[in-house]
Motif scaffolding. Structure first.
Motif, PDB file in Angstrom:
ATOM      1  N   PRO A 164      49.925 -46.120  20.520  1.00  0.00           N
ATOM      2  CA  PRO A 164      48.856 -46.393  19.551  1.00  0.00           C
ATOM      3  C   PRO A 164      47.885 -47.434  20.087  1.00  0.00           C
ATOM      4  O   PRO A 164      48.208 -48.214  20.987  1.00  0.00           O
ATOM      5  N   ILE A 165      46.688 -47.459  19.519  1.00  0.00           N
ATOM      6  CA  ILE A 165      45.727 -48.489  19.879  1.00  0.00           C
ATOM      7  C   ILE A 165      46.294 -49.851  19.472  1.00  0.00           C
ATOM      8  O   ILE A 165      47.185 -49.922  18.608  1.00  0.00           O
ATOM      9  N   PRO A 166      45.831 -50.957  20.063  1.00  0.00           N
ATOM     10  CA  PRO A 166      46.425 -52.270  19.805  1.00  0.00           C
ATOM     11  C   PRO A 166      46.540 -52.643  18.327  1.00  0.00           C
ATOM     12  O   PRO A 166      47.555 -53.214  17.912  1.00  0.00           O
ATOM     13  N   LEU A 167      45.538 -52.331  17.518  1.00  0.00           N
ATOM     14  CA  LEU A 167      45.590 -52.707  16.107  1.00  0.00           C
ATOM     15  C   LEU A 167      46.736 -52.003  15.386  1.00  0.00           C
ATOM     16  O   LEU A 167      47.465 -52.619  14.595  1.00  0.00           O
ATOM     17  N   ILE A 168      46.933 -50.706  15.656  1.00  0.00           N
ATOM     18  CA  ILE A 168      48.023 -49.962  15.031  1.00  0.00           C
ATOM     19  C   ILE A 168      49.364 -50.426  15.585  1.00  0.00           C
ATOM     20  O   ILE A 168      50.342 -50.582  14.852  1.00  0.00           O
ATOM     21  N   LYS A 169      49.405 -50.675  16.876  1.00  0.00           N
ATOM     22  CA  LYS A 169      50.637 -51.179  17.500  1.00  0.00           C
ATOM     23  C   LYS A 169      51.044 -52.506  16.872  1.00  0.00           C
ATOM     24  O   LYS A 169      52.223 -52.738  16.590  1.00  0.00           O
ATOM     25  N   GLU A 170      50.082 -53.376  16.633  1.00  0.00           N
ATOM     26  CA  GLU A 170      50.378 -54.670  16.017  1.00  0.00           C
ATOM     27  C   GLU A 170      50.940 -54.490  14.614  1.00  0.00           C
ATOM     28  O   GLU A 170      51.863 -55.202  14.208  1.00  0.00           O
ATOM     29  N   THR A 171      50.404 -53.541  13.866  1.00  0.00           N
ATOM     30  CA  THR A 171      50.901 -53.275  12.511  1.00  0.00           C
ATOM     31  C   THR A 171      52.346 -52.791  12.551  1.00  0.00           C
ATOM     32  O   THR A 171      53.190 -53.231  11.762  1.00  0.00           O
ATOM     33  N   ILE A 172      52.642 -51.864  13.470  1.00  0.00           N
ATOM     34  CA  ILE A 172      54.001 -51.346  13.604  1.00  0.00           C
ATOM     35  C   ILE A 172      54.965 -52.461  13.999  1.00  0.00           C
ATOM     36  O   ILE A 172      56.041 -52.622  13.396  1.00  0.00           O
ATOM     37  N   LEU A 173      54.588 -53.259  14.979  1.00  0.00           N
ATOM     38  CA  LEU A 173      55.467 -54.337  15.438  1.00  0.00           C
ATOM     39  C   LEU A 173      55.623 -55.418  14.373  1.00  0.00           C
ATOM     40  O   LEU A 173      56.698 -56.008  14.237  1.00  0.00           O
ATOM     41  N   GLY A 174      54.549 -55.673  13.611  1.00  0.00           N
ATOM     42  CA  GLY A 174      54.641 -56.659  12.544  1.00  0.00           C
ATOM     43  C   GLY A 174      55.650 -56.251  11.486  1.00  0.00           C
ATOM     44  O   GLY A 174      56.446 -57.072  11.001  1.00  0.00           O
ATOM     45  N   THR A 175      55.638 -54.964  11.123  1.00  0.00           N
ATOM     46  CA  THR A 175      56.618 -54.456  10.167  1.00  0.00           C
ATOM     47  C   THR A 175      58.029 -54.589  10.714  1.00  0.00           C
ATOM     48  O   THR A 175      58.961 -55.012  10.017  1.00  0.00           O
ATOM     49  N   GLN A 176      58.203 -54.238  11.981  1.00  0.00           N
ATOM     50  CA  GLN A 176      59.515 -54.318  12.612  1.00  0.00           C
ATOM     51  C   GLN A 176      59.977 -55.768  12.732  1.00  0.00           C
ATOM     52  O   GLN A 176      61.160 -56.068  12.569  1.00  0.00           O
ATOM     53  N   LEU A 177      59.050 -56.665  12.992  1.00  0.00           N
ATOM     54  CA  LEU A 177      59.382 -58.088  13.105  1.00  0.00           C
ATOM     55  C   LEU A 177      59.960 -58.624  11.798  1.00  0.00           C
ATOM     56  O   LEU A 177      61.039 -59.230  11.776  1.00  0.00           O
TER      57      LEU A 177
END
Length: 295
Positions: A164-177
């Motif tokens: 995913p583009i960085p913004l979507i990747k950050e959202t996914i990782l934030g949820t996982q975090l």
């Protein structure tokens, strides 16, 4: 000369087959989006597994779970259904959860408890049950390459892979975090509680990976399968926080298969749904581990 002409003629027979598969990622994305927007019915199955390892100088703890999901969507009748079954590998406990939406009414079954929700926007609820456009959007916001062709349930498909583009990747990782901290033996950092956590001020993205793989039908341009893999490593230095040293390693793998496009899909509430009770207060934290899994 005749030999040369024969060779040229032979090559010409092969070229249409080769160039018939010459399609760009952008073209595939556009065709996939249009196909998803024109659907009437479909079903899906999803398997997901998550593992989280917590460790510091004095302990090592592990959480592992698998989740099986089934779903049906009827856009013509504006109805949908999904069923989750979550198994805690550590203790064998099983949690079940179902959602029904039909005739403008939504009910959930959590364990043996039924709850009916007050709905103010039925279209928004139906959009939640109709998840395929959202998956198509995820692919549209991903940097993908066509890596080959494979067959899914007898249907030839283009295989695409990327991230995913960085913004979507950050959202996914934030949820996982945040999900990783729900069962953590380590206290939630003050920065999280005070909502002062700045994702961009960390090195999380450099210590993580999110990849997407998709299979799109050559015949219908419909998404037949999507896989999402996400791995995340957390330490105080990565998070840029002042805490005693620890490590959290979280992995998530999810595979979803879509099928039965345009076929008959009926969603019926069981009779037991009439026995409604107040919704259970607080959902088991283990559901949040699969925050990336929709619905």
């Amino acid at each position: 000369m005749k030999i040369i002409l024969t060779i040229i003629a032979f090559i010409a027979l092969l070229l249409p087959a080769a160039f018939a598969e010459d399609i760009s990622v952008d073209q595939l994305k556009q065709m996939m989006t249009r196909s998803a927007d024109n659907l009437t019915t479909y079903t899906y199955t999803r398997s997901a597994e998550s593992t989280i390892i917590y460790s510091n100088e004095s302990l090592q703890d592990k959480f592992a779970a698998v989740k099986a999901t089934k779903g049906k969507v009827n856009l013509t009748a504006k109805s949908g259904w999904w069923s989750h079954r979550l198994t805690d590998i550590g203790n064998g406990q099983v949690l079940t959860w179902q959602g029904y939406f039909l005739n403008g009414t939504e009910l959930w079954k959590e364990g043996e408890n039924w709850t009916q929700f007050n709905i103010t926007n039925p279209d928004a609820v139906m959009a939640d049950y109709n998840e395929l456009p959202g998956q198509a959007a995820l692919l549209n916001y991903s940097n993908l390459l066509i890596t080959g062709t494979e067959t899914i349930d007898g249907e030839d498909c283009y295989k695409l892979a990327g991230e995913p583009i960085p913004l979507i990747k950050e959202t996914i990782l934030g949820t996982q975090l945040f999900a990783s901290y729900l069962s953590s033996p380590f206290p939630l950092p003050d920065e999280f509680d005070n909502k002062n956590f700045d994702f961009d001020n960390t090195s999380i993205q450099g210590n993580s990976n999110v990849s997407v793989t998709a299979w799109i039908s050559k015949q219908t341009s419909l998404l037949r399968r999507i896989e999402i893999d996400s791995s995340l490593t957390l330490t105080p230095s990565i998070l840029k926080i002042e805490e005693q040293n620890f490590t959290i390693q979280s992995t998530l793998h999810e595979q979803t298969d879509y099928s039965n496009f345009g076929e008959s899909v009926q969603i019926v509430l069981p009779e037991e749904s009439q026995n409604q009770s107040p919704r259970m207060k607080g959902t088991d934290w283990r559901w949040a581990i699969f925050g990336l899994v929709v619905p």
